[in-house]
Write a protein that holds these residues in place. Structure first.
Motif, short mmCIF file in Angstrom:
data_model
loop_
_atom_site.label_atom_id
_atom_site.label_comp_id
_atom_site.label_asym_id
_atom_site.label_seq_id
_atom_site.Cartn_x
_atom_site.Cartn_y
_atom_site.Cartn_z
N THR A 339 -9.30 -17.27 -42.01
CA THR A 339 -9.32 -16.29 -42.60
C THR A 339 -9.52 -15.13 -42.66
O THR A 339 -10.23 -14.56 -41.88
CB THR A 339 -10.70 -17.28 -43.63
OG1 THR A 339 -11.10 -18.71 -43.18
CG2 THR A 339 -10.77 -16.46 -44.60
N ARG A 340 -8.58 -14.54 -42.81
CA ARG A 340 -8.47 -12.59 -42.58
C ARG A 340 -8.41 -12.30 -43.79
O ARG A 340 -6.76 -12.95 -45.04
CB ARG A 340 -8.20 -11.85 -41.48
CG ARG A 340 -6.42 -12.96 -41.85
CD ARG A 340 -6.01 -12.22 -40.22
NE ARG A 340 -7.13 -12.90 -39.08
CZ ARG A 340 -6.00 -14.23 -38.89
NH1 ARG A 340 -4.71 -14.15 -38.83
NH2 ARG A 340 -7.07 -14.53 -37.52
N PRO A 341 -7.76 -11.15 -44.66
CA PRO A 341 -6.95 -10.10 -45.62
C PRO A 341 -6.12 -10.41 -45.26
O PRO A 341 -5.37 -10.21 -44.25
CB PRO A 341 -7.91 -8.85 -45.42
CG PRO A 341 -8.77 -8.81 -44.20
CD PRO A 341 -9.06 -9.96 -43.95
N PRO A 342 -5.50 -9.97 -46.28
CA PRO A 342 -3.84 -9.49 -46.23
C PRO A 342 -3.81 -8.26 -45.66
O PRO A 342 -4.27 -7.17 -45.80
CB PRO A 342 -2.96 -9.75 -47.74
CG PRO A 342 -4.21 -9.47 -48.24
CD PRO A 342 -5.34 -10.03 -48.06
N ARG A 343 -2.59 -7.66 -44.70
CA ARG A 343 -2.26 -6.96 -43.94
C ARG A 343 -1.76 -5.90 -44.69
O ARG A 343 -0.84 -6.32 -45.69
CB ARG A 343 -1.77 -7.06 -43.02
CG ARG A 343 -2.17 -7.76 -41.86
CD ARG A 343 -1.62 -7.58 -40.58
NE ARG A 343 -2.29 -8.77 -39.40
CZ ARG A 343 -3.05 -7.72 -38.57
NH1 ARG A 343 -3.52 -6.59 -38.86
NH2 ARG A 343 -3.77 -8.60 -37.60
N ARG A 344 -2.40 -4.43 -44.50
CA ARG A 344 -1.22 -3.58 -45.89
C ARG A 344 -0.64 -2.48 -45.00
O ARG A 344 -0.92 -1.49 -45.58
CB ARG A 344 -2.58 -3.10 -46.87
CG ARG A 344 -3.39 -4.54 -48.15
CD ARG A 344 -4.28 -4.16 -48.92
NE ARG A 344 -4.27 -5.25 -50.13
CZ ARG A 344 -3.47 -5.78 -50.91
NH1 ARG A 344 -2.21 -5.98 -51.01
NH2 ARG A 344 -4.18 -6.99 -51.85
N GLY A 345 -0.72 -2.42 -44.40
CA GLY A 345 -0.98 -1.40 -43.29
C GLY A 345 0.22 -1.66 -42.04
O GLY A 345 -0.31 -2.86 -41.55
N PRO A 346 0.62 -0.59 -41.30
CA PRO A 346 1.38 -1.92 -39.58
C PRO A 346 -0.08 -1.80 -38.70
O PRO A 346 -0.94 -1.05 -38.97
CB PRO A 346 1.77 0.01 -39.82
CG PRO A 346 1.74 1.25 -39.79
CD PRO A 346 1.11 0.27 -41.33
#
Length: 356
Positions: A339-346
């Motif tokens: 479980t982890r937050p969605p990636r929003r950057g490189p």
């Protein structure tokens, strides 16, 4: 010592997934001190007080009236609904190991026990086999862990073979932890791999090709500046390791100290703060409450798993407060679910100090 090394069978009175428990000691896919066979057996090297050792561990069900069919691992429980999503499916039981060994895998028996079979080679073989139960979590007491969140309750059911083990070896936990300070994992893993291959001891026995043993403190202290640079380690991390190995004897004593005193002794060293101390104590001391405060990814994962939002270190500690005494256990279980937050950057780039 025979060609087959020393051998020990240990009937753990609880489920043990050796790959899950020992994987915290792996520093990257090419770690020269760790190998995982496709069938589930784990190879690991260590520098014990008696000398270097190569260890191979497998686990399976103890023999029982159900016969061979009892060795099949039960399927994992269904994943809970919700934004956390399901982790991967339960692994199928591995193939039978070599003659005289348990089939590799977690292998919890009908009574909840696990037959662990270990072989060890080298001067440290007897020491390592005596320490085997602690390495696999015999000293861990999860009975006080009362997960309130559905994801944590699910993780406990999904990973019954998870335990917090203790290696009892501080230096081989400290060096990779310092190398992992404030850099991306690939950069730290590369440095650990290069340094072990250059300065490590030969792995005793029939270890897989390329394995070696963490060198002693005197070797780390003697590594010249240009070799640190060649491995991609800048001056600050190199100086931290050199300072620590000068007091390696006192540091090895922390495995016998209360958690707060062990933490104080580690953080008394220049360059070792709360994050590095926690990473060392998780592995060497088996501290189930050592939270990696200051980790780049952990607060986001904990916040997303337990509250559905990204939090900072303070927010993470607030969410983990109900699990005092078991906060590392809680964070490790969260990591295991993926479980982890969605990636929003490189992703952060891998630096290469060797080019400077």
């Amino acid at each position: 010592m025979t060609e087959d090394g020393r051998r020990r069978e240990w009937l753990a009175p609880f489920p043990v997934d050796v790959r899950l428990v020992l994987s915290v000691h792996r520093h990257g896919g090419g770690d020269p001190a760790f190998r995982a066979e496709p069938g589930g057996a784990i190879w690991r090297t260590s520098l014990t007080p008696a000398g270097p050792v190569t260890l191979r561990v497998t686990a399976g069900n103890p023999p029982g009236p159900a016969g061979p069919a009892a060795s099949a691992a039960p399927p994992g429980p269904a994943a809970p609904p919700g934004p956390a999503g399901p982790p991967g499916p339960a692994a199928p039981p591995g193939p039978a190991g070599p003659a005289g060994e348990a089939a590799p895998g977690a292998g919890a028996g009908a009574g909840g026990g696990t037959l662990v079979v270990a072989r060890a080679w080298g001067p440290g073989a007897d020491w390592m086999l005596a320490a085997l139960p602690d390495l696999l979590g015999a000293g861990d007491d999860p009975s006080g862990f009362r997960p309130e969140h559905p994801l944590l309750r699910y993780a406990v059911r999904r990973y019954p073979g998870f335990r917090v083990g203790r290696s009892g070896r501080v230096l081989e936990a400290l060096v990779p932890a310092v190398l992992e300070q404030k850099v991306v994992g690939l950069e730290a893993f590369r440095a650990w791999r290069l340094l072990l291959r250059r300065f490590g001891l030969a792995a005793p026995g029939p270890a897989p090709a390329g394995m070696c043993v963490c060198p002693p403190a005197a070797t780390w202290a003697a590594i010249p500046t240009w070799e640190w640079h060649r491995a991609g380690v800048e001056g600050i991390r190199a100086a931290t390791i050199r300072a620590a190995v000068r007091v390696a004897g006192r540091l090895e004593q922390i495995v016998t100290l209360p958690a707060a005193e062990a933490d104080r002794r580690l953080q008394s060293l220049s360059g070792i703060g709360i994050w590095t101390s926690a990473e060392i104590r998780q592995r060497a001391c088996g501290d189930p409450d050592a939270v990696s405060v200051g980790d780049y990814n952990l607060p986001g994962a904990v916040g997303w798993a337990l509250a559905g939002r990204v939090v900072d270190d303070a927010g993470m500690l607030e969410l983990l407060a109900p699990y005092a005494g078991h906060r590392y256990r809680a964070t490790r279980l969260i990591e295991l679910t993926g479980t982890r937050p969605p990636r929003r950057g490189p992703r952060n780039s891998v630096r290469d100090y060797r080019a400077i």
